[in-house]
Scaffold this motif. Structure first.
Motif, PDB file in Angstrom:
ATOM      1  N   ILE A 152       0.852  -1.193   0.000  1.00  0.00           N
ATOM      2  CA  ILE A 152       0.000   0.000   0.000  1.00  0.00           C
ATOM      3  C   ILE A 152       0.882   1.235   0.000  1.00  0.00           C
ATOM      4  CG2 ILE A 152      -1.920  -1.077   1.239  1.00  0.00           C
ATOM      5  CD1 ILE A 152      -0.981   0.577   3.717  1.00  0.00           C
ATOM      6  N   LYS A 153       0.292   2.348  -0.304  1.00  0.00           N
ATOM      7  CA  LYS A 153       0.934   3.643  -0.127  1.00  0.00           C
ATOM      8  C   LYS A 153       0.061   4.418   0.846  1.00  0.00           C
ATOM      9  CE  LYS A 153       3.519   4.280  -4.353  1.00  0.00           C
ATOM     10  NZ  LYS A 153       4.848   4.396  -3.822  1.00  0.00           N
ATOM     11  N   ASN A 154       0.718   5.086   1.802  1.00  0.00           N
ATOM     12  CA  ASN A 154      -0.042   5.897   2.738  1.00  0.00           C
ATOM     13  C   ASN A 154       0.773   7.116   3.123  1.00  0.00           C
ATOM     14  OD1 ASN A 154       1.843   4.664   4.403  1.00  0.00           O
ATOM     15  ND2 ASN A 154       0.426   4.313   6.055  1.00  0.00           N
ATOM     16  N   LEU A 155       0.116   8.075   3.732  1.00  0.00           N
ATOM     17  CA  LEU A 155       0.788   9.284   4.185  1.00  0.00           C
ATOM     18  C   LEU A 155       1.417   9.030   5.545  1.00  0.00           C
ATOM     19  CD1 LEU A 155      -1.846  12.014   3.277  1.00  0.00           C
ATOM     20  CD2 LEU A 155       0.297  11.537   2.103  1.00  0.00           C
ATOM     21  N   ASP A 156       2.669   9.386   5.675  1.00  0.00           N
ATOM     22  CA  ASP A 156       3.361   9.305   6.959  1.00  0.00           C
ATOM     23  C   ASP A 156       3.273  10.688   7.590  1.00  0.00           C
ATOM     24  OD1 ASP A 156       4.960   8.958   9.147  1.00  0.00           O
ATOM     25  OD2 ASP A 156       6.697   8.227   8.035  1.00  0.00           O
ATOM     26  N   LEU A 157       2.316  10.878   8.487  1.00  0.00           N
ATOM     27  CA  LEU A 157       2.063  12.204   9.056  1.00  0.00           C
ATOM     28  C   LEU A 157       3.229  12.720   9.890  1.00  0.00           C
ATOM     29  CD1 LEU A 157      -1.715  11.961  10.011  1.00  0.00           C
ATOM     30  CD2 LEU A 157      -0.652  12.606   7.849  1.00  0.00           C
ATOM     31  N   SER A 158       4.133  11.827  10.287  1.00  0.00           N
ATOM     32  CA  SER A 158       5.299  12.276  11.047  1.00  0.00           C
ATOM     33  C   SER A 158       6.390  12.812  10.127  1.00  0.00           C
ATOM     34  CB  SER A 158       5.848  11.135  11.901  1.00  0.00           C
ATOM     35  OG  SER A 158       6.386  10.115  11.068  1.00  0.00           O
ATOM     36  N   LYS A 159       6.207  12.686   8.837  1.00  0.00           N
ATOM     37  CA  LYS A 159       7.224  13.111   7.864  1.00  0.00           C
ATOM     38  C   LYS A 159       6.744  14.302   7.041  1.00  0.00           C
ATOM     39  CE  LYS A 159      10.058   9.614   8.541  1.00  0.00           C
ATOM     40  NZ  LYS A 159      11.342   9.719   9.094  1.00  0.00           N
ATOM     41  N   VAL A 160       6.275  15.322   7.708  1.00  0.00           N
ATOM     42  CA  VAL A 160       5.865  16.539   7.012  1.00  0.00           C
ATOM     43  C   VAL A 160       7.128  17.196   6.468  1.00  0.00           C
ATOM     44  CG1 VAL A 160       4.866  18.824   7.305  1.00  0.00           C
ATOM     45  CG2 VAL A 160       3.809  16.854   8.419  1.00  0.00           C
ATOM     46  N   ASP A 161       7.164  17.429   5.143  1.00  0.00           N
ATOM     47  CA  ASP A 161       8.367  17.957   4.518  1.00  0.00           C
ATOM     48  C   ASP A 161       8.556  19.454   4.793  1.00  0.00           C
ATOM     49  OD1 ASP A 161       9.051  15.486   3.442  1.00  0.00           O
ATOM     50  OD2 ASP A 161       7.866  15.820   1.646  1.00  0.00           O
ATOM     51  N   ILE A 162       7.627  20.241   4.314  1.00  0.00           N
ATOM     52  CA  ILE A 162       7.696  21.687   4.471  1.00  0.00           C
ATOM     53  C   ILE A 162       6.330  22.128   4.981  1.00  0.00           C
ATOM     54  CG2 ILE A 162       7.979  23.889   3.270  1.00  0.00           C
ATOM     55  CD1 ILE A 162       9.551  22.311   1.128  1.00  0.00           C
ATOM     56  N   ALA A 163       6.321  22.957   6.007  1.00  0.00           N
ATOM     57  CA  ALA A 163       5.032  23.373   6.560  1.00  0.00           C
ATOM     58  C   ALA A 163       5.101  24.775   7.123  1.00  0.00           C
ATOM     59  CB  ALA A 163       4.600  22.397   7.657  1.00  0.00           C
ATOM     60  N   CYS A 164       3.960  25.437   7.066  1.00  0.00           N
ATOM     61  CA  CYS A 164       3.829  26.708   7.772  1.00  0.00           C
ATOM     62  C   CYS A 164       2.420  26.820   8.318  1.00  0.00           C
ATOM     63  CB  CYS A 164       4.165  27.905   6.874  1.00  0.00           C
ATOM     64  SG  CYS A 164       2.992  28.251   5.577  1.00  0.00           S
ATOM     65  N   MET A 165       2.338  27.394   9.489  1.00  0.00           N
ATOM     66  CA  MET A 165       1.055  27.642  10.146  1.00  0.00           C
ATOM     67  C   MET A 165       0.960  29.161  10.297  1.00  0.00           C
ATOM     68  SD  MET A 165      -1.545  26.041  11.784  1.00  0.00           S
ATOM     69  CE  MET A 165      -0.875  24.503  12.382  1.00  0.00           C
ATOM     70  N   ILE A 166       0.005  29.756   9.605  1.00  0.00           N
ATOM     71  CA  ILE A 166      -0.134  31.211   9.610  1.00  0.00           C
ATOM     72  C   ILE A 166      -1.312  31.576  10.491  1.00  0.00           C
ATOM     73  CG2 ILE A 166      -0.527  33.242   8.178  1.00  0.00           C
ATOM     74  CD1 ILE A 166       0.506  31.460   5.798  1.00  0.00           C
ATOM     75  N   ASN A 167      -1.051  32.402  11.495  1.00  0.00           N
ATOM     76  CA  ASN A 167      -2.103  32.905  12.362  1.00  0.00           C
ATOM     77  C   ASN A 167      -2.767  34.066  11.634  1.00  0.00           C
ATOM     78  OD1 ASN A 167      -3.670  34.192  14.312  1.00  0.00           O
ATOM     79  ND2 ASN A 167      -2.284  33.659  15.961  1.00  0.00           N
ATOM     80  N   LEU A 168      -4.003  33.842  11.204  1.00  0.00           N
ATOM     81  CA  LEU A 168      -4.712  34.852  10.422  1.00  0.00           C
ATOM     82  C   LEU A 168      -5.356  35.908  11.313  1.00  0.00           C
ATOM     83  CD1 LEU A 168      -6.399  32.490   7.824  1.00  0.00           C
ATOM     84  CD2 LEU A 168      -4.304  33.814   7.537  1.00  0.00           C
TER      85      LEU A 168
END
Length: 168
Positions: A152-168
């Motif tokens: 199977i292929k699945n998302l590894d949520l512990s392996k986020v490559d690039i991320a940003c969280m913007i407080n709007l």
């Protein structure tokens, strides 16, 4: 005294989620996009997914805080337009097309799934824009019908490559 456990994502008022796909191999400048046709319909699964990504984002790293500044203000312009005109899907398409241009000049970068989520955290009443890339990984599942291994292929949520969280 018993405590009721909160379900992950139950504190998120998810306003929108879109997933686009970016195809790029390292050491190649060619970038292709597969753009979603619309926003994803939001249900419990989507809230749980974004809740887990939110948790992984804060668990994985010490977030670096910044502001929009500098010469290139394209993403900021798209984000402001979304906030004024409430055009989340258009914002994600324009931002993904902009990301493609950035990747074309970054030889070592790779593609993946580009996920956008606009949500309000009910715990602190703050609105956020989560933007991240993540890839599928190879894995296995046991077939319940014949008790054999299947790829199977699945998302590894512990392996986020690039991320940003913007407080709007």
């Amino acid at each position: 005294m018993s405590r009721e456990l909160k379900k992950i994502g139950s504190n998120l008022n998810l306003k929108g989620i879109v997933i686009h796909q970016v195809f790029k191999d390292a050491q190649d400048r060619k970038v292709n996009l597969k753009l979603a046709k619309s926003s994803i319909i939001i249900g419990d699964k989507e809230k749980l997914f974004i809740g887990k990504l939110n948790k992984a984002y804060y668990k994985k790293s010490n977030p670096v805080y910044g502001i929009f500044a500098g010469l290139d203000t394209q993403f900021k312009t798209y984000l402001n337009d979304h906030l004024v005109n409430n055009n989340f899907f258009d914002f994600t398409v324009k931002s993904t097309e902009y990301y493609k241009k950035v990747l074309e000049s970054t030889i070592s970068a790779t593609g993946g799934f580009l996920i956008f989520a606009d949500f309000i955290n009910d715990d602190n009443q703050c609105r956020y824009m989560l933007v991240l890339t993540i890839n599928n990984k190879d894995g296995y599942v046991v077939s319940e019908s014949n008790l054999t291994l299947e790829d199977i292929k699945n998302l590894d949520l512990s392996k986020v490559d690039i991320a940003c969280m913007i407080n709007l």
